[in-house]
Design an enzyme around this catalytic site. Structure first.
Site, PDB file in Angstrom:
ATOM      1  N   SER A 147     -13.863   2.105  -7.459  1.00  0.00           N
ATOM      2  CA  SER A 147     -15.011   2.306  -8.346  1.00  0.00           C
ATOM      3  C   SER A 147     -14.650   3.269  -9.473  1.00  0.00           C
ATOM      4  O   SER A 147     -15.062   3.084 -10.616  1.00  0.00           O
ATOM      5  CB  SER A 147     -16.223   2.805  -7.564  1.00  0.00           C
ATOM      6  OG  SER A 147     -15.890   3.924  -6.772  1.00  0.00           O
ATOM      7  N   SER A 195     -15.515   3.354  -1.222  1.00  0.00           N
ATOM      8  CA  SER A 195     -15.035   2.339  -0.282  1.00  0.00           C
ATOM      9  C   SER A 195     -13.539   2.080  -0.390  1.00  0.00           C
ATOM     10  O   SER A 195     -12.966   1.427   0.460  1.00  0.00           O
ATOM     11  CB  SER A 195     -15.769   1.021  -0.542  1.00  0.00           C
ATOM     12  OG  SER A 195     -15.451   0.560  -1.838  1.00  0.00           O
ATOM     13  N   GLY A 196     -12.927   2.535  -1.484  1.00  0.00           N
ATOM     14  CA  GLY A 196     -11.520   2.215  -1.686  1.00  0.00           C
ATOM     15  C   GLY A 196     -11.304   0.951  -2.491  1.00  0.00           C
ATOM     16  O   GLY A 196     -10.202   0.427  -2.545  1.00  0.00           O
ATOM     17  N   GLU A 223       0.835  -1.220   0.000  1.00  0.00           N
ATOM     18  CA  GLU A 223       0.000   0.000   0.000  1.00  0.00           C
ATOM     19  C   GLU A 223       0.857   1.251   0.000  1.00  0.00           C
ATOM     20  O   GLU A 223       1.810   1.355   0.761  1.00  0.00           O
ATOM     21  CB  GLU A 223      -0.897   0.004   1.235  1.00  0.00           C
ATOM     22  CG  GLU A 223      -2.278   0.532   0.958  1.00  0.00           C
ATOM     23  CD  GLU A 223      -3.028  -0.347  -0.019  1.00  0.00           C
ATOM     24  OE1 GLU A 223      -3.162   0.060  -1.197  1.00  0.00           O
ATOM     25  OE2 GLU A 223      -3.496  -1.430   0.360  1.00  0.00           O
ATOM     26  N   GLU A 248      -7.068  10.215 -14.876  1.00  0.00           N
ATOM     27  CA  GLU A 248      -7.292  10.551 -13.457  1.00  0.00           C
ATOM     28  C   GLU A 248      -6.270  11.601 -12.988  1.00  0.00           C
ATOM     29  O   GLU A 248      -6.611  12.527 -12.260  1.00  0.00           O
ATOM     30  CB  GLU A 248      -7.221   9.298 -12.591  1.00  0.00           C
ATOM     31  CG  GLU A 248      -7.612   9.567 -11.150  1.00  0.00           C
ATOM     32  CD  GLU A 248      -8.480   8.494 -10.520  1.00  0.00           C
ATOM     33  OE1 GLU A 248      -8.720   8.615  -9.315  1.00  0.00           O
ATOM     34  OE2 GLU A 248      -8.909   7.565 -11.197  1.00  0.00           O
ATOM     35  N   ASP A 256      -4.368   0.666  -9.502  1.00  0.00           N
ATOM     36  CA  ASP A 256      -5.807   0.388  -9.582  1.00  0.00           C
ATOM     37  C   ASP A 256      -6.216   0.033 -11.006  1.00  0.00           C
ATOM     38  O   ASP A 256      -6.853  -1.000 -11.251  1.00  0.00           O
ATOM     39  CB  ASP A 256      -6.618   1.598  -9.102  1.00  0.00           C
ATOM     40  CG  ASP A 256      -6.404   1.883  -7.621  1.00  0.00           C
ATOM     41  OD1 ASP A 256      -5.707   1.095  -6.964  1.00  0.00           O
ATOM     42  OD2 ASP A 256      -6.932   2.908  -7.139  1.00  0.00           O
ATOM     43  N   THR A 285       2.850   2.052  -2.194  1.00  0.00           N
ATOM     44  CA  THR A 285       4.144   1.748  -2.815  1.00  0.00           C
ATOM     45  C   THR A 285       4.112   2.032  -4.312  1.00  0.00           C
ATOM     46  O   THR A 285       5.166   2.165  -4.937  1.00  0.00           O
ATOM     47  CB  THR A 285       4.523   0.263  -2.616  1.00  0.00           C
ATOM     48  OG1 THR A 285       3.405  -0.535  -3.031  1.00  0.00           O
ATOM     49  CG2 THR A 285       4.853  -0.049  -1.175  1.00  0.00           C
ATOM     50  N   ASP A 286       2.906   2.126  -4.888  1.00  0.00           N
ATOM     51  CA  ASP A 286       2.825   2.169  -6.364  1.00  0.00           C
ATOM     52  C   ASP A 286       3.375   3.460  -6.949  1.00  0.00           C
ATOM     53  O   ASP A 286       3.870   3.476  -8.065  1.00  0.00           O
ATOM     54  CB  ASP A 286       1.403   1.886  -6.859  1.00  0.00           C
ATOM     55  CG  ASP A 286       0.366   2.904  -6.420  1.00  0.00           C
ATOM     56  OD1 ASP A 286       0.585   3.579  -5.393  1.00  0.00           O
ATOM     57  OD2 ASP A 286      -0.667   3.017  -7.101  1.00  0.00           O
TER      58      ASP A 286
END
Length: 387
Positions: A129, A125-126, A33, A162, A174, A35-36
């Site tokens: 979506s 929610s993470g 998490e 995004e 994602d 890390t991307d």
């Protein structure tokens, strides 16, 4: 689900002539998490829940959008000549951003469309979506206009839209996990160079359970960009004393040796998380390949502690869900997943303990937080496709 969205499309737009139906999954990150965008590894998988679409081409420039998740908004109209982000556009900024991004990459969308969406990912929610909508829109555009772009390309266009259109400085994970999803596999992705391998998720007698805190968050107005900036500054400070391209290039020992170059304790903590989380992710995938689910769970737990103490992105809601999960017998591992500041936790729970897990964690959460959490026992699914 196909029949449901087609019925609704007919109700909203009058008929279903020329309509095609599509699906793109949501994703959950099992470990790795924040890390991307730090040049490290991530380990996400696509889910069988996601976003459904019914869509058809128009012969003019008009865009008509309808979401079954926001029915009160009705049909939102726009145009290909108005691909400019705005607050008024709401959720349609995501598909419009992808249309804009295709144009920026030399693939102009020349005709409008009627689009109806339904998502069964909990909103905010993470579980990505927004990225699901982006990849889905890209898939539809490729199908309608014959653009020469592979699924990895769809992920990169989604991220670009995004970043540049919606001004959220997200990494690639994602969109990549959604576009490249494979049933019963997670993706071990090196975000530094986009090299990846699939790793089978064989949990033998256990399932992935997602708990949604129901605390809404918007990435753009959260501290996400602040954390990213802190890591960029820490990296620049480290680069004065050690030759690295990203924080993901460091192992823990090397970081400890050079960390004094980082001028602020806060930035030191942020960088420590990025370095250690990357190492944990590498170890976790090795553990899974060696059939050591118990070690995988321990590394998940350690990931949450680091996100709580060093990266400070958890908050009382996520901490409560995880700390209560750790008390339940049969929980192999539990951690927050996604950007944090609300959203979800992911847990690996033995089959026989799932009902007790949902009951115990749910009751404790509501008692402490004042409202309910929602729980989803999920399966690992494929990437986007026509249905």
């Amino acid at each position: 689900m196909k029949d449901t969205i087609l019925r609704k499309f007919k109700e909203v737009y009058g008929d279903t002539e020329g309509v095609k139906t599509f699906f793109a999954p949501g994703r959950v990150n099992l470990i790795g998490e924040h890390t991307d965008y730090n040049g490290g590894h991530v380990f996400p998988c696509a889910l069988t829940i996601g976003t459904y679409a019914a869509a058809r081409r128009r012969q003019d420039k008009k865009l008509r959008f309808y979401s079954m998740n926001f029915e009160k908004l009705g049909v939102l109209e726009s145009s290909l000549e108005d691909l400019v982000p705005s607050k008024e556009a709401g959720w349609t900024n995501y598909p419009k951003g992808v249309m804009w991004a295709f144009g920026q990459k030399g693939m102009e969308v020349t005709e409008g469309m009627d689009l109806l969406l339904y998502g069964n990912i909990p909103n905010g929610s993470g579980l990505s979506s927004s990225a699901s909508v982006e990849v889905l829109t890209g898939y539809i555009l490729r199908d309608f206009f014959g653009f020469e772009v592979d699924n990895q390309g769809l992920a990169l266009i989604g991220q670009y839209s995004e970043n540049q259109y919606n001004k959220v400085n997200c990494g690639i994970m994602d969109q990549f996990a959604i576009a490249m999803g494979r049933k019963d596999n997670a993706i071990f992705l090196d975000t530094a160079d986009l090299s990846y391998t699939y790793a089978p998720i064989a949990l033998k007698g256990a399932k992935i359970v997602i708990a949604s805190s129901n605390k809404k968050r918007g990435l753009g107005d959260s501290k996400y960009n602040e954390r990213r900036s802190e890591c960029e500054t820490a990296l620049a400070e480290l680069q004065k004393v050690v030759e690295i391209e990203s924080l993901g290039d460091l192992d823990q020992e090397t970081f400890e040796k050079y960390q004094s170059a980082i001028q602020s304790e806060v930035r030191r903590k942020r960088a420590r998380h990025a370095v250690c989380e990357n190492q944990r992710t590498i170890r976790a995938v090795e553990a899974l390949k060696a059939d050591d689910v118990a070690l995988f769970g321990q590394l998940m737990n350690a990931s949450h502690v680091s996100l709580r103490d060093d990266y400070e992105v958890t908050g009382v809601e996520l901490d409560t869900l995880v700390e209560e999960a750790w008390k339940v017998e049969g929980v192999i591992g539990s951690r927050m997943t996604g950007a944090g500041f609300g959203g979800c936790t992911v847990s690996i729970v033995r089959d026989e303990a799932i009902d007790a897990f949902i009951d115990q964690v749910g009751k404790a959460y509501e008692a402490r937080i004042g409202y309910k959490a929602d729980f989803y026992v999920v399966e690992v699914g494929d990437g986007p496709g026509e249905i």
